[in-house]
Scaffold this active site. Sequence first.
Site, mmCIF file in Angstrom:
data_model
loop_
_atom_site.group_PDB
_atom_site.id
_atom_site.type_symbol
_atom_site.label_atom_id
_atom_site.label_comp_id
_atom_site.label_asym_id
_atom_site.label_seq_id
_atom_site.Cartn_x
_atom_site.Cartn_y
_atom_site.Cartn_z
ATOM 1 N N PRO A 211 0.798 -1.221 0.000
ATOM 2 C CA PRO A 211 0.000 0.000 0.000
ATOM 3 C C PRO A 211 0.833 1.275 0.000
ATOM 4 O O PRO A 211 1.869 1.363 0.655
ATOM 5 C CB PRO A 211 -0.833 -0.104 1.275
ATOM 6 N N ASN A 212 0.357 2.222 -0.769
ATOM 7 C CA ASN A 212 0.884 3.573 -0.886
ATOM 8 C C ASN A 212 2.199 3.667 -1.646
ATOM 9 O O ASN A 212 2.682 4.768 -1.899
ATOM 10 C CB ASN A 212 1.010 4.247 0.490
ATOM 11 N N ARG B 163 5.122 10.925 -2.636
ATOM 12 C CA ARG B 163 4.747 10.752 -1.228
ATOM 13 C C ARG B 163 5.956 10.972 -0.320
ATOM 14 O O ARG B 163 6.947 10.269 -0.431
ATOM 15 C CB ARG B 163 4.219 9.334 -1.036
ATOM 16 N N TYR C 265 10.982 8.813 1.469
ATOM 17 C CA TYR C 265 10.962 7.776 0.436
ATOM 18 C C TYR C 265 11.710 8.134 -0.848
ATOM 19 O O TYR C 265 11.830 7.294 -1.731
ATOM 20 C CB TYR C 265 9.518 7.412 0.096
ATOM 21 N N ASN D 73 8.100 -5.485 -0.450
ATOM 22 C CA ASN D 73 7.945 -4.292 0.375
ATOM 23 C C ASN D 73 6.456 -4.219 0.691
ATOM 24 O O ASN D 73 5.668 -3.741 -0.109
ATOM 25 C CB ASN D 73 8.421 -3.040 -0.355
ATOM 26 N N ALA E 125 2.983 -0.687 5.152
ATOM 27 C CA ALA E 125 2.450 -0.743 6.516
ATOM 28 C C ALA E 125 1.908 -2.128 6.887
ATOM 29 O O ALA E 125 1.842 -2.465 8.065
ATOM 30 C CB ALA E 125 1.363 0.313 6.701
ATOM 31 N N GLU F 8 12.502 -9.281 2.531
ATOM 32 C CA GLU F 8 11.708 -8.115 2.940
ATOM 33 C C GLU F 8 12.535 -6.859 2.720
ATOM 34 O O GLU F 8 13.705 -6.805 3.100
ATOM 35 C CB GLU F 8 11.359 -8.262 4.422
ATOM 36 N N HIS G 294 12.477 -2.360 2.760
ATOM 37 C CA HIS G 294 11.846 -1.082 3.112
ATOM 38 C C HIS G 294 12.743 0.039 2.632
ATOM 39 O O HIS G 294 13.968 -0.067 2.734
ATOM 40 C CB HIS G 294 11.638 -0.969 4.624
ATOM 41 N N ARG H 98 12.081 4.988 12.867
ATOM 42 C CA ARG H 98 10.766 5.611 12.708
ATOM 43 C C ARG H 98 9.874 5.329 13.912
ATOM 44 O O ARG H 98 10.346 4.943 14.967
ATOM 45 C CB ARG H 98 10.142 5.129 11.390
#
Length: 148
Positions: free
Chosen positions: A9-10, A17, A22, A71, A74, A95, A97, A104
Amino acid sequence: MQILIINGPNLNLLGRREPGIYGTRSFDDYLPELREAFPDFTLEYFQSNHEGELIDKIHEVGFTYHGIVLNAGAYTHTSLALADALAAVNTPVVEVHLSNVAAREEIRHKSLIGKHCLGSISGFKLDSYRLALHYFEGIRPKRVGFKV
């Protein structure tokens, strides 16, 4: 070698964004560079903002592809269903990110999917994907202090 890169998502908003976190490039702009850098791979790409679609895609390729670079956005921190999907398949998963999740918000410090992945790469913006592909290419960091 057939590798699927999955973005959750996103991540369709990369480049627009929160560029301070990012970066300023979209994944679609970066993907041709990955394909050029890894000519021996068949790199496919899938993005969805919907948990069920991500799970369906993992089920679809999870027994036939050589690897998945995931990735999950969330969903990394919230989705037991996604974790269960990864546990159910035998294709190896790395995985990734873009941001350093350890630096964070507290909720981002826990990965529900991580235990079902070979490893995790975070904090290198779009280069996190390249580093994951290097794993599949066979370039692995030397494990200092451990017999391999």
